[in-house]
Design an enzyme around this catalytic site. Structure first.
Site, PDB file in Angstrom:
ATOM      1  N   LYS A  84       3.259 -15.370   1.705  1.00 29.70           N
ATOM      2  CA  LYS A  84       3.390 -16.034   0.402  1.00 29.70           C
ATOM      3  C   LYS A  84       4.882 -16.306   0.227  1.00 29.70           C
ATOM      4  O   LYS A  84       5.524 -15.851  -0.726  1.00 29.70           O
ATOM      5  CB  LYS A  84       2.812 -15.125  -0.701  1.00 29.70           C
ATOM      6  CG  LYS A  84       2.683 -15.781  -2.055  1.00 29.70           C
ATOM      7  CD  LYS A  84       1.579 -16.822  -2.155  1.00 29.70           C
ATOM      8  CE  LYS A  84       1.635 -17.528  -3.504  1.00 29.70           C
ATOM      9  NZ  LYS A  84       0.664 -18.651  -3.611  1.00 29.70           N
ATOM     10  N   ASP A  96      -6.295  -6.977   4.100  1.00 28.43           N
ATOM     11  CA  ASP A  96      -7.465  -6.311   3.519  1.00 28.43           C
ATOM     12  C   ASP A  96      -8.394  -7.366   2.922  1.00 28.43           C
ATOM     13  O   ASP A  96      -9.603  -7.369   3.157  1.00 28.43           O
ATOM     14  CB  ASP A  96      -6.988  -5.334   2.427  1.00 28.43           C
ATOM     15  CG  ASP A  96      -8.146  -4.629   1.740  1.00 28.43           C
ATOM     16  OD1 ASP A  96      -9.069  -4.193   2.458  1.00 28.43           O
ATOM     17  OD2 ASP A  96      -8.135  -4.533   0.498  1.00 28.43           O
ATOM     18  N   ASP A 123     -12.204  -9.159   4.624  1.00 28.29           N
ATOM     19  CA  ASP A 123     -13.522  -9.135   3.976  1.00 28.29           C
ATOM     20  C   ASP A 123     -14.122 -10.540   3.959  1.00 28.29           C
ATOM     21  O   ASP A 123     -15.314 -10.726   4.195  1.00 28.29           O
ATOM     22  CB  ASP A 123     -13.420  -8.614   2.535  1.00 28.29           C
ATOM     23  CG  ASP A 123     -13.661  -7.111   2.431  1.00 28.29           C
ATOM     24  OD1 ASP A 123     -13.352  -6.401   3.407  1.00 28.29           O
ATOM     25  OD2 ASP A 123     -14.158  -6.659   1.382  1.00 28.29           O
ATOM     26  N   ASP A 139      -3.058 -18.061  -0.171  1.00 24.46           N
ATOM     27  CA  ASP A 139      -4.105 -18.707  -0.980  1.00 24.46           C
ATOM     28  C   ASP A 139      -4.792 -19.807  -0.174  1.00 24.46           C
ATOM     29  O   ASP A 139      -6.018 -19.936  -0.159  1.00 24.46           O
ATOM     30  CB  ASP A 139      -3.544 -19.227  -2.310  1.00 24.46           C
ATOM     31  CG  ASP A 139      -2.256 -20.015  -2.172  1.00 24.46           C
ATOM     32  OD1 ASP A 139      -1.667 -20.047  -1.069  1.00 24.46           O
ATOM     33  OD2 ASP A 139      -1.815 -20.606  -3.181  1.00 24.46           O
ATOM     34  N   TYR A 148       0.820  -1.211   0.000  1.00 27.57           N
ATOM     35  CA  TYR A 148       0.000   0.000   0.000  1.00 27.57           C
ATOM     36  C   TYR A 148       0.858   1.268   0.000  1.00 27.57           C
ATOM     37  O   TYR A 148       0.417   2.315  -0.445  1.00 27.57           O
ATOM     38  CB  TYR A 148      -0.900   0.041   1.238  1.00 27.57           C
ATOM     39  CG  TYR A 148      -2.256  -0.617   1.083  1.00 27.57           C
ATOM     40  CD1 TYR A 148      -2.377  -1.899   0.559  1.00 27.57           C
ATOM     41  CD2 TYR A 148      -3.410   0.043   1.479  1.00 27.57           C
ATOM     42  CE1 TYR A 148      -3.624  -2.499   0.447  1.00 27.57           C
ATOM     43  CE2 TYR A 148      -4.660  -0.553   1.368  1.00 27.57           C
ATOM     44  CZ  TYR A 148      -4.760  -1.815   0.847  1.00 27.57           C
ATOM     45  OH  TYR A 148      -5.990  -2.396   0.732  1.00 27.57           O
TER      46      TYR A 148
END
Ligand code: IPM
Ligand code: MG
Length: 360
Positions: A193, A249, A253, A225, A142
């Protein structure tokens, strides 16, 4: 002693849901003589329209001086076409996070038993769910440099961002997560990751090093993942999850939907001294703005988190949370959590019901 709370309604459904949280805060303030002083300022698209920029100096100064900040949401299609990213509503929010050093983002996904049937997942998969996502909020892709959007010499356009963390940033958020895990189920899952990205190889190394200071906490690692899959397959395997800005982020959700609706998920963004900004995890939902159907509970629960973490008023926070539980017991539901046999209420009716439950 008075405590300054800066309220930033923002855009879309922001003003509607924040108005309900204000009612609740003002009620508890009187009931418990908390000495809260509420004031409002502009941020996001609302600030762009009024001043030309998403984070006016006056708002930033007020945020710095406040003891805590309550934010609605920012963003909307009318500001999305601006090619200058500095003039996007989201920059207002990201600016406050980074200027105030709010690196520690806590996103608790708790299923209220009354909402077990509102989730799109089977009730037995989600019932009793209580997980905490700890998201790093002021670094990673970000904020990494270089970043940009350009046209190359051959005329082909390219966009680029940089995913970077140094070990201090990782250690700082790691400590928040280990401490949180220690105070609850003592299980921490670090999401990365590391099979592809060097930055997360370092992330994993630092988490392993920190583990030596927290031998009572069980640490595991998971690729992002797989974590996305496990969150919808068997979410109750998680206690605390720690991850970087972008993965957090996305995963938060997904976690929100486990609780029935993203309209239920509050969050806290804290600096090193637990000063913080509190906001619902959902966005500004421009498609339903102004209709009086948005769920104000995530914002009301964010106000409760604010009382607990930044304003030293844990009992007031408990009272708000149990008032929310009571209104769910009364079968009141906004559209997003509506199910058969329940009574559909508007945004302001839901806020009024929480206020009434507080008075009982
Ligand atoms: C969130 C939001 C923000 C983010 C946006 C509005 C910039 O999605 O708080 O999760 O990406 O952090
Ligand atoms: Mg988000």
């Amino acid at each position: 002693m008075s405590k300054k709370v800066l309220v930033l309604p923002g855009d879309g459904i922001g003003p509607e849901i924040v108005a309900e949280a204000r009612k609740v805060l003002e009620t508890i303030n009187l009931q418990m003589s908390l000495g809260l002083e509420l004031s409002e300022a502009l941020v996001g698209g609302a600030a762009i329209d009024a001043t030309g920029i998403p984070l006016p100096e006056a708002t930033l100064n007020a945020a710095k001086q406040a003891d805590a900040i309550l934010l609605g949401a920012v963003g909307g299609p009318q500001w999305d076409s601006n090619p200058d990213f500095q003039i996007r509503p989201e920059k207002g929010l990201l600016g406050i996070r980074s200027q105030l050093g709010l690196f520690g983002n806590l996103r608790p996904a708790i299923l209220y038993p009354q909402l077990a049937h509102a989730s799109t997942l089977k009730p037995d998969v989600v019932s009793g769910l209580d997980i905490l996502i700890v998201r790093e909020l002021t670094g990673g892709i970000y904020f990494g440099q270089p970043r940009g959007y350009r046209t190359k010499e051959n005329g082909v356009r390219e966009g680029f961002n940089t995913y970077v963390y140094d070990e201090n940033e990782i250690r700082r958020i790691g400590r928040v997560a280990f401490e949180a895990a220690r105070a609850r189920g003592k299980k921490l899952c670090s999401v990365d990751k590391a099979n592809v990205l060097e930055v997360t190889v370092l992330w994993r190394e630092v988490m392993n090093e920190l583990h030596a200071e927290y031998p009572d906490v069980e640490l595991s690692h998971m690729y992002v993942d797989n974590a996305a899959m496990q969150l919808v397959r068997a979410p109750k395997q998680f206690d605390v999850v720690v991850t970087g800005n972008m993965f957090g982020d996305i995963l938060s959700d997904a976690a929100a939907m486990l609780t029935g609706s993203i309209g239920m998920l509050p969050s806290a963004s804290l600096d090193v001294d637990n000063k913080g900004m509190y906001e619902p995890c959902h966005g500004s939902a421009p498609d339903i703005a102004g209709q009086g159907i948005a769920n104000p509970l995530a914002t009301i629960l964010s106000a409760a988190m604010m009382l607990r973490y930044s304003l030293n008023a844990g009992e007031a926070a408990d009272r708000i949370e149990s008032a929310v539980s009571k209104v769910l017991d009364q079968n009141l539901r906004t559209s997003d959590i509506m199910s058969e046999g329940m009574r559909r209420v508007s945004t302001s009716e839901m806020g009024d019901a929480v206020v009434a439950a507080l008075a009982e």
